[in-house]
Design an enzyme around this catalytic site. Sequence first.
Site, PDB file in Angstrom:
ATOM      1  N   ARG A   1       0.865  -1.172   0.000  1.00  0.00           N
ATOM      2  CA  ARG A   1       0.000   0.000   0.000  1.00  0.00           C
ATOM      3  C   ARG A   1       0.906   1.228   0.000  1.00  0.00           C
ATOM      4  NH1 ARG A   1      -2.377  -3.622   3.734  1.00  0.00           N
ATOM      5  NH2 ARG A   1      -4.476  -4.301   3.105  1.00  0.00           N
TER       6      ARG A   1
ATOM      7  N   LYS B   1      -3.355  -1.432   7.924  1.00  0.00           N
ATOM      8  CA  LYS B   1      -4.812  -1.375   7.834  1.00  0.00           C
ATOM      9  C   LYS B   1      -5.480  -2.493   8.629  1.00  0.00           C
ATOM     10  CE  LYS B   1      -8.444  -0.930   4.327  1.00  0.00           C
ATOM     11  NZ  LYS B   1      -8.718  -0.960   2.864  1.00  0.00           N
TER      12      LYS B   1
ATOM     13  N   HIS C   1      -3.123   2.951  -6.198  1.00  0.00           N
ATOM     14  CA  HIS C   1      -3.652   1.651  -5.780  1.00  0.00           C
ATOM     15  C   HIS C   1      -3.665   0.652  -6.935  1.00  0.00           C
ATOM     16  CE1 HIS C   1      -5.702  -0.843  -2.835  1.00  0.00           C
ATOM     17  NE2 HIS C   1      -6.510  -1.246  -3.793  1.00  0.00           N
TER      18      HIS C   1
ATOM     19  N   ARG D   1      -0.662  -1.685  -6.903  1.00  0.00           N
ATOM     20  CA  ARG D   1      -0.829  -2.808  -5.960  1.00  0.00           C
ATOM     21  C   ARG D   1      -1.747  -3.864  -6.582  1.00  0.00           C
ATOM     22  NH1 ARG D   1      -1.417  -4.507  -0.517  1.00  0.00           N
ATOM     23  NH2 ARG D   1      -3.555  -5.010   0.112  1.00  0.00           N
TER      24      ARG D   1
ATOM     25  N   HIS E   1      -3.916  -9.147   3.177  1.00  0.00           N
ATOM     26  CA  HIS E   1      -5.378  -9.223   3.260  1.00  0.00           C
ATOM     27  C   HIS E   1      -5.805 -10.056   4.454  1.00  0.00           C
ATOM     28  CE1 HIS E   1      -5.683  -8.400  -1.334  1.00  0.00           C
ATOM     29  NE2 HIS E   1      -5.776  -7.284  -0.634  1.00  0.00           N
TER      30      HIS E   1
ATOM     31  N   TYR F   1      -8.992  -8.713  -6.698  1.00  0.00           N
ATOM     32  CA  TYR F   1      -7.761  -8.360  -7.381  1.00  0.00           C
ATOM     33  C   TYR F   1      -7.369  -9.207  -8.582  1.00  0.00           C
ATOM     34  CZ  TYR F   1      -6.918  -5.127  -3.624  1.00  0.00           C
ATOM     35  OH  TYR F   1      -7.026  -4.085  -2.749  1.00  0.00           O
TER      36      TYR F   1
END
Length: 413
Positions: free
Chosen positions: A224, A262, A339, A342, A365, A375
Site C-alpha cells: 500500500r 490497515k 492503488h 498494488r 489481506h 484483485y
Amino acid sequence: MSGKKRYDNKKRLLKNGESQRKDGRYCYKYQQGGKARYIYSNRLLPTDKLINGKYELSLREKIAKLEKDIAYGIDIQNANMTVNKLVEKYISYKTKSRYETKSKYDYALQYLRNSVLGQSKVCDVKQTNAKDWIIELSNKGLSYNTIKMINSTLKASFSMAIQNDMVLKNPFSFRLNELIEYDAIERKALTEKEEKELLNFISGHKRFSKYYDYFIILLGTGLRVSELCGLTVSDICIEKRLIYVNHQLVIEGNKKTLQPPKTKSGIRVIPMLESVYLAFKHILENKEDCIETIDGHNDFIFLGKNKRVVTKRDISRWICKIRNEYNKTHQQEIFFTAHSLRHSFCTRMALRNMNPKILSEIMGHSDVMITLSLYTHATFDVVISEMERIDKQYLDNSYNQFYNKSSTSYTNL
C-alpha cells in the site's frame, strides 16, 4: 370533573387524554416512566385540512403510532431524538476507529447536519425519506462511492437504533445501486504490455525517471502507498532481501504519524524480487539524511527534494502527472492510480499461479477471498490461453474419435 365530556371548537367529542389548547392546537397527554408526556398536532383527524399547506400527522394518527410503538416495546423517548443526534451517538461509540475512518464519519455528518433528514426525529424517518435524501446527494454531484460511505454510516446508525428499541425497521436497508447509477471507475490491473510500456516511458523521461524506483517497488511488492511511505532503513534487510511491514505513514490533519497497517494481517514480511532488490539498493546508495522525525523515527527511505518524508498525497500527485503525460504521447490511453499498481502486482502473481494463500499473506489481506474476488482480473487473452493450456492437458481424448469419423450422420436424429 374527570368524567366530564370535552369537545373541540368544532363540537367534536374528544377522547380521554385529548384536549384542545386556546391557540387551536390539539394535545394528548400520557404517562411514561412516571412522567407526563405530550403529543401535539394542528389537526385532530386525518381528514382535517392542512394548516398553511404543511403536512403533519393528525393527533389521532400520532396516538395510534404511539400505542403501536409501546406495544412493540419501542423506547419512545429516545426515538424522538434527531437523526443528527443518533449518528453522533453512533460515532461516539467508535473509540477505536482510525483517523481516516473518523474523517469519513465527519464527512457524512457534514452533509447530514443541515438537511431536513438530519433534523427529523428518528421515529419519523421512512425508507422513502432515506431514498429521497440519497437521490438529493446524487443530484448535488456526489460520487457513488462517497454516497455509499454516507449511506453505510446511516445504515449502521439505524441498526443501533433497532438494537436499542428506538425503531422497528432500518430505513436505509435498500440496494444503493438500484437507486443511483454506479459511476465509480472499475479497478483494473495494468496488462503486462501496459506495465512494460509505462516503465519504459518513465525510465526514459527527463523529469519522471527519478520516480522509476517507486514504480518498480510498488509493482513488485503489492505494498500500500501508505506502507511504502512509512518504510525506514531498519525495515529493510538487503542481505536477506526482505521487507518488514509493521506500520504505515498517515496524515492526521496536518500532522504525519505512524500507525499500524490497515489490518492485523497487514503486519507481514515480503521477499524481494530481483527488480525490487535493485531498486532498494539504488535508493539506499543515493539516500540523503531525513530532516524530519516522526514518532521517534528519522531514517525514512523515501524522501522528497526537501529531504522530508514523501506522503501518499505526493505519490498520487506524481502519478497523476505521469499518467497525463503518458496518455498525451501514446495512442492507447491507460488509467491507473497508486492503488492500481498494488492491484496489478496481485493480478500478475495470480496469473502466474501463485498459491492464493501465500499471495493473500504478501498482500496483507485479512481474508484470502478478498484476494480472489477483488484483485484477480484476468484479461480475455489470458482466459483464452488458459483454456488452451487446459485443453492440451486433457487426458481423455476419446471425443476425437467421434468427431473424426467422416461417416457420422445426423439425418436420422
